[in-house]
Design a protein around this motif. Structure first.
Motif, PDB file in Angstrom:
ATOM      1  N   GLN A 402       2.873  79.465  -6.671  1.00  0.00           N
ATOM      2  CA  GLN A 402       2.335  78.975  -5.393  1.00  0.00           C
ATOM      3  C   GLN A 402       3.358  78.173  -4.598  1.00  0.00           C
ATOM      4  OE1 GLN A 402      -0.550  80.839  -6.747  1.00  0.00           O
ATOM      5  NE2 GLN A 402      -1.309  79.669  -4.998  1.00  0.00           N
ATOM      6  N   ASP A 403       2.992  77.851  -3.345  1.00  0.00           N
ATOM      7  CA  ASP A 403       3.675  76.793  -2.614  1.00  0.00           C
ATOM      8  C   ASP A 403       2.863  75.507  -2.751  1.00  0.00           C
ATOM      9  OD1 ASP A 403       1.493  77.227  -0.944  1.00  0.00           O
ATOM     10  OD2 ASP A 403       2.670  77.859   0.783  1.00  0.00           O
ATOM     11  N   PHE A 404       3.461  74.370  -2.388  1.00  0.00           N
ATOM     12  CA  PHE A 404       2.756  73.102  -2.551  1.00  0.00           C
ATOM     13  C   PHE A 404       1.566  72.984  -1.604  1.00  0.00           C
ATOM     14  CE2 PHE A 404       6.898  71.255  -4.287  1.00  0.00           C
ATOM     15  CZ  PHE A 404       6.472  71.367  -5.592  1.00  0.00           C
ATOM     16  N   ASP A 405       1.608  73.672  -0.460  1.00  0.00           N
ATOM     17  CA  ASP A 405       0.459  73.645   0.454  1.00  0.00           C
ATOM     18  C   ASP A 405      -0.797  74.173  -0.223  1.00  0.00           C
ATOM     19  OD1 ASP A 405       2.005  72.633   2.495  1.00  0.00           O
ATOM     20  OD2 ASP A 405       2.265  74.555   3.531  1.00  0.00           O
ATOM     21  N   SER A 406      -0.603  74.994  -1.247  1.00  0.00           N
ATOM     22  CA  SER A 406      -1.721  75.636  -1.927  1.00  0.00           C
ATOM     23  C   SER A 406      -2.710  74.636  -2.507  1.00  0.00           C
ATOM     24  CB  SER A 406      -1.187  76.544  -3.042  1.00  0.00           C
ATOM     25  OG  SER A 406      -2.225  77.075  -3.825  1.00  0.00           O
ATOM     26  N   VAL A 407      -2.227  73.462  -2.900  1.00  0.00           N
ATOM     27  CA  VAL A 407      -3.119  72.500  -3.556  1.00  0.00           C
ATOM     28  C   VAL A 407      -4.238  72.054  -2.622  1.00  0.00           C
ATOM     29  CG1 VAL A 407      -1.896  70.357  -2.943  1.00  0.00           C
ATOM     30  CG2 VAL A 407      -3.109  70.515  -5.131  1.00  0.00           C
ATOM     31  N   ALA A 408      -4.026  72.141  -1.322  1.00  0.00           N
ATOM     32  CA  ALA A 408      -5.066  71.756  -0.364  1.00  0.00           C
ATOM     33  C   ALA A 408      -6.263  72.695  -0.415  1.00  0.00           C
ATOM     34  CB  ALA A 408      -4.484  71.715   1.045  1.00  0.00           C
ATOM     35  N   HIS A 409      -6.115  73.837  -1.076  1.00  0.00           N
ATOM     36  CA  HIS A 409      -7.208  74.806  -1.177  1.00  0.00           C
ATOM     37  C   HIS A 409      -7.806  74.857  -2.581  1.00  0.00           C
ATOM     38  CE1 HIS A 409      -6.002  76.354   2.766  1.00  0.00           C
ATOM     39  NE2 HIS A 409      -4.763  76.298   2.330  1.00  0.00           N
ATOM     40  N   ALA A 410      -7.326  74.010  -3.485  1.00  0.00           N
ATOM     41  CA  ALA A 410      -7.818  74.031  -4.862  1.00  0.00           C
ATOM     42  C   ALA A 410      -9.157  73.316  -4.960  1.00  0.00           C
ATOM     43  CB  ALA A 410      -6.808  73.370  -5.788  1.00  0.00           C
ATOM     44  N   ASP A 411     -10.033  73.823  -5.810  1.00  0.00           N
ATOM     45  CA  ASP A 411     -11.324  73.184  -6.082  1.00  0.00           C
ATOM     46  C   ASP A 411     -11.328  72.473  -7.425  1.00  0.00           C
ATOM     47  OD1 ASP A 411     -12.645  74.198  -3.680  1.00  0.00           O
ATOM     48  OD2 ASP A 411     -12.525  76.150  -4.664  1.00  0.00           O
ATOM     49  N   VAL A 412     -10.590  73.034  -8.379  1.00  0.00           N
ATOM     50  CA  VAL A 412     -10.446  72.434  -9.704  1.00  0.00           C
ATOM     51  C   VAL A 412      -8.964  72.473 -10.057  1.00  0.00           C
ATOM     52  CG1 VAL A 412     -11.087  72.501 -12.143  1.00  0.00           C
ATOM     53  CG2 VAL A 412     -12.708  73.279 -10.413  1.00  0.00           C
ATOM     54  N   VAL A 413      -8.444  71.355 -10.514  1.00  0.00           N
ATOM     55  CA  VAL A 413      -7.032  71.281 -10.876  1.00  0.00           C
ATOM     56  C   VAL A 413      -6.927  70.835 -12.326  1.00  0.00           C
ATOM     57  CG1 VAL A 413      -4.817  70.166 -10.417  1.00  0.00           C
ATOM     58  CG2 VAL A 413      -6.337  70.748  -8.514  1.00  0.00           C
TER      59      VAL A 413
END
Length: 941
Positions: A402-413
């Protein structure tokens, strides 16, 4: 060198991303913007700047300063443009007589309680308050002197409202007398950094910014600089600006600390660096930074730097300063003599994960074409080599998805074996923001890291597993997902190898791999494992982030494959918000691997056995290449001790401090006839060197770094190399002294060769990077602007491969002599072995490595806080001071390795990952006992 005009544009409020748009008119000019955009930003898009003090585009608006008032046709009053959303058909006026009068009145109130020392103020020429006073046409202040916050004395007595300047932070000052209570610093600390270290005390005229502690240094502030960057006055000001004056130009470059790869504006005054400011256009950091990248660059000018080449015949001789040419000739003669006596394979080299792609590419090329062998390795051997093996096996590529921007779309990490707030703080800030928005967090770590519980966030599950049991825990989670029918059957059928999945599913479904059966082994209650597995499988977009707590184990490669299995089983691959994301530890560790720094792989992860690749490179480089894999770092040291390996070129790595079993490393280096260290300082490894070649910092070179998200960022020269040569020129000089005949005029030419020979970099050029800012590989004809998310349509290897992950216990076992388990990690203020950060003011936060021990274990051993303790293992012993804390579980102790005098790696063993030889730093059986001895000291660098 790319210079930028100061300052950066500020659009007043954050950008919105809605697909819907609205069209409005501002001062007669139409503009179309995404729905939700503020009137202020819409005006800024037209180049119309509405006066503002409390608004800035890095934080959400609050409309407190009242300076940004506008008139809107059909609407009563003068609303704040920063908090007013643009609407379709809106007619906005930003300049009217009434607005001018109101704004001057607001400015009068601000100026009436502000010191008028503009000519001598450090922010003179870079002060938003000063600018706005001019913008609104303020020419005088009608209010008589009265109660204020900026005069130390009033009416001959001490002013009770005056607070002296706080200078406790080593990098910036806080002067409450100049504060206008705009709250930008408070909001930056909350919204951008997520530390919540600042607050507002009092109301109205008595409102003050407070740290909630005696001063900044003793507060929760992490010195990321977000508050300093947000401050519109000199209230929060860099000490370097106070000392040197306001910078007048900037060069865009990339940070050389962790694998986040933050883009910075190196702000200059003449040829002197004044400050580093995170760039808004940085796609990895989005305008944010940490204490290291923002402030800890003073090592560049440290007096310890060696700026002249040094040679000596024996390591017991004193160093002798020589010219570059003499150093190259001396080294070449020694290396050729070794090969004449002991064979072509008797020498090798280590590339640096702190150097650029171009420099690393040249080092491996020199070893393969000039040395004539494949004896090349890199620091990834001791950190993320299992990532390369595990992800290439399962997905087909040796990198994160992924790119780091992807974390803004995560629901569970799921964060496993990583401590982002300390190791990758800028990414951690983005993760924390998403968690505050409602995403759920699972932490699997033996230690209670800050993400488990912090300001306005709490992990849904903390799985405090016993060190060395990662594979058992992940397999237990997979057991739950498979046996409870929580897999993504459609994804598996379409995207994965069906036979491999069937074998894997049958394997993980076995009863002896269930959470209940493995609870005693992992130390994690079965109910917690089941709940975490269900959450990850059913909670929406699931993303996995991991670090060295995964890879630095005897089953590091197995754990990486277990993580990949979990992602594929739940369909969490190939779109934003999901993926498998290794948090790389060094600025270019990804790039060093991409460039062919492993002994079995050419650039682009192509095996040296591959005859087609070998033929292509032989044609490009004009020399025959060996098809036999070379020696890894541990093999080189072992071969030195058995008499078959005699010379090594080490660029930018400190093996004697960073590698495991320090005594074994020292013995191997001592046995060599020619050790060449190419670095900034005389580090621990230099004690065994015959040649020292001065290195250049990231500020003294051109090139590129590739960060943890595969992002290729430009590094631009800010100042001339202090030793005369950039690192790529040093490697070229040595290669030519050995007969190479290279004539690279600039790193751009090296990148052209990389692109011509490495498929994933085929379309990468400096021109492209200038236009786009950065790109993520693969960047080729199929993806001319790069690939933010990997495996969107299919895996590189074709079908995703599930791999059976048997848990195999490490050979490192606890027992009566060594009943505790030692694991290691990093702290926020220091970096790796501390070569750079220990030569900055960051030592105010971490002046020594300490041993964390649980209160129960400390009480059993009679250890009190701050006691000097003996830390002993089967490999060796050292002494440290103890910190008693329940962050670690009973039976587990923890330390860092940033200071050479702690000698932490004296106690680590030779155990390593079965596939890659990555050392098992995270599991060492130890005993801790109280001692009256002082901590062990070694020769200073």
């Amino acid at each position: 060198m790319k210079d930028f005009i100061l300052p950066e544009p500020d659009f007043g409020t954050p950008a919105r991303t809605s697909a819907a748009t609205v069209t409005l008119t501002v001062d007669g000019q139409p503009v179309t913007v995404p729905a939700g955009t503020s009137v202020m930003r819409a005006a800024a898009e037209l180049g119309i700047e509405i006066p503002k003090l409390c608004a800035t585009d890095s934080v959400e608006p609050i409309g407190s300063c009242r300076l940004c008032m506008v008139e809107i046709e059909g609407r009563r009053g003068t609303p704040a443009s920063c908090t007013t959303p643009a609407e379709d058909g809106m007619q906005v006026h930003t300049q009217t007589d009434q607005l001018a009068k109101l704004r001057r009145g607001v400015m009068e109130l601000y100026i009436s309680d502000h010191p008028l020392d503009c000519l001598t103020c450090a922010a003179n020429g870079d002060c938003r308050l000063q600018d706005m006073a001019g913008a609104v046409g303020l020419r005088d202040v009608r209010y008589a002197p009265g109660a204020n916050h900026h005069q130390p004395r009033q009416n001959g007595e001490a002013n009770p409202r005056y607070i002296p300047q706080d200078e406790t932070n080593p990098y910036f000052t806080y002067d409450p007398a100049k504060c206008i209570a705009c709250y930008r610093c408070v909001r930056a600390c909350e919204e951008v950094q997520g530390t919540f270290a600042l607050t507002v005390e009092g109301r109205g005229f008595e409102a003050r910014i407070s740290t909630g502690a005696a001063d900044f240094l003793s507060s929760d502030c992490v010195s990321c600089g977000a508050c300093v960057q947000a401050c519109p006055t000199a209230t929060l000001q860099e000490k370097a600006v106070i000392d040197q004056g306001t910078p007048d130009r900037a060069v865009l470059t990339t940070c050389a600390y962790c694998g986040v790869g933050c883009t910075f504006r190196a702000e200059m005054k003449g040829d002197q660096l004044v400050r580093m400011v995170p760039a808004k256009e940085g796609k990895a950091n989005r305008g944010h930074s940490c204490v290291k990248g923002r402030f800890a660059w003073g090592y560049v000018n440290h007096p310890d730097r060696v700026l002249t080449p040094l040679i000596r015949a024996r390591i017991t001789d004193p160093w002798r300063e020589v010219s570059w040419d003499e150093a190259f000739a001396f080294t070449a003669e020694r290396f050729r003599a070794i090969q004449a006596a002991h064979g072509t394979g008797a020498i090798g080299g280590i590339t640096s994960s702190r150097c650029t792609n171009e420099e690393t590419f040249l080092v491996q090329k020199m070893i393969r074409t000039v040395f004539g062998n494949n004896n090349v390795d890199t620091c990834a051997r001791v950190c993320h080599s299992p990532t390369g093996y595990g992800l290439k096996t399962t997905f087909g590529t040796s990198a994160g998805t992924q790119d780091f921007d992807s974390v803004a779309h995560a629901d569970v990490v799921l964060v496993i074996g990583a401590n982002p707030t300390d190791g990758h703080p800028v990414f951690a800030a983005r993760l924390k923001k998403r968690l505050r928005q409602g995403a759920k967090l699972i932490v699997a770590d033996p230690r209670r890291i800050d993400l488990v519980q912090g300001p306005h966030l709490r992990a849904a599950h903390h799985l405090p597993l016993r060190p060395g049991t990662n594979v058992a825990l992940l397999t237990a989670m997979a057991h739950v997902i498979v046996t409870e029918g929580l897999t993504d059957a459609a994804f598996i059928a379409a995207r994965c190898d069906g036979d491999a999945y069937a074998d894997w599913a049958g394997f993980v479904a076995q009863d002896h791999l269930s959470p209940e059966a493995t609870a005693d082994l992992t130390g994690v209650p079965a109910a917690d494992v089941r709940a975490a597995a269900r959450l990850f499988a059913t909670g929406g977009n699931g993303a996995i982030y991991y670090g060295l707590g995964v890879t630095e184990h005897s089953q590091g490669s197995t754990t990486v494959m277990a993580i990949a299995n979990l992602a594929m089983a739940t369909g969490n691959i190939g779109r934003p918000g999901v993926g498998v994301n290794p948090l790389r530890g060094q600025n270019n560790v990804q790039g060093s691997c991409d460039m062919g720094s492993f002994p079995h792989e050419f650039p682009g992860y192509r095996h040296v056995h591959d005859a087609e690749t070998r033929t292509m490179l032989e044609s490009a480089w004009g020399v025959p290449l060996s098809g036999e894999p070379g020696l890894r770092i541990p093999n080189m040291l072992d071969a030195a001790l058995d008499g078959s390996f005699h010379g090594i070129y080490i660029q930018g790595e400190d093996l004697a401090q960073s590698d495991p079993n320090t005594d074994h490393v020292a013995a191997g280096l001592s046995a060599m006839d020619c050790v060449v260290v190419h670095d900034l300082f005389l580090n621990e490894t230099a004690r065994f060197a015959h040649v020292f070649l001065p290195g250049s910092t990231f500020l003294e070179k051109d090139g590129t770094f590739t960060n943890a998200e595969r992002r290729i960022n430009r590094v631009r020269r800010v100042m001339a190399p202090k030793a005369g040569l950039a690192d790529w020129q040093v490697t070229q000089g040595l290669a030519n002294a050995m007969g190479a005949g290279w004539d690279y005029p600039h790193p751009e030419r090296i990148m052209a060769e990389i692109a011509a020979t490495t498929p994933a970099f085929a379309n990468v050029t400096y021109d492209l990077l200038e236009r786009e800012g950065s790109v993520q590989w693969p960047c080729n004809d199929a993806a001319p602007l790069g690939t933010p998310v990997m495996h969107a349509e299919g895996f590189v290897r074709g079908k995703g491969l599930f791999v059976i992950t048997d848990y195999v216990a490490t050979d490192e076992r606890t027992g009566p002599r060594f009943p505790l388990l030692l694991t290691t990690g990093r702290v926020l203020s220091q970096y790796n072995v501390g070569t750079q950060t220990r030569r900055t003011a960051n030592t105010v936060w971490h002046a020594e490595d300490r041993l964390e021990i649980h209160p129960h274990d400390a009480e059993q051993r009679g250890i009190a806080e701050g006691d000097t303790v003996r830390l002993a293992s089967r490999a060796g012993e050292t002494t440290l001071r103890a910190t008693i804390t329940d962050r670690v579980a009973p039976g587990v102790v923890y330390t860092t390795f940033h200071h050479p005098d702690s000698r932490a790696n004296v106690v680590t063993t030779d155990n390593s990952d079965w596939a890659t030889n990555c050392p098992e730093y995270k599991v060492t059986a130890v005993q801790v006992s109280r001692t009256n001895a002082a901590p062990v000291e070694t020769a200073a660098e």
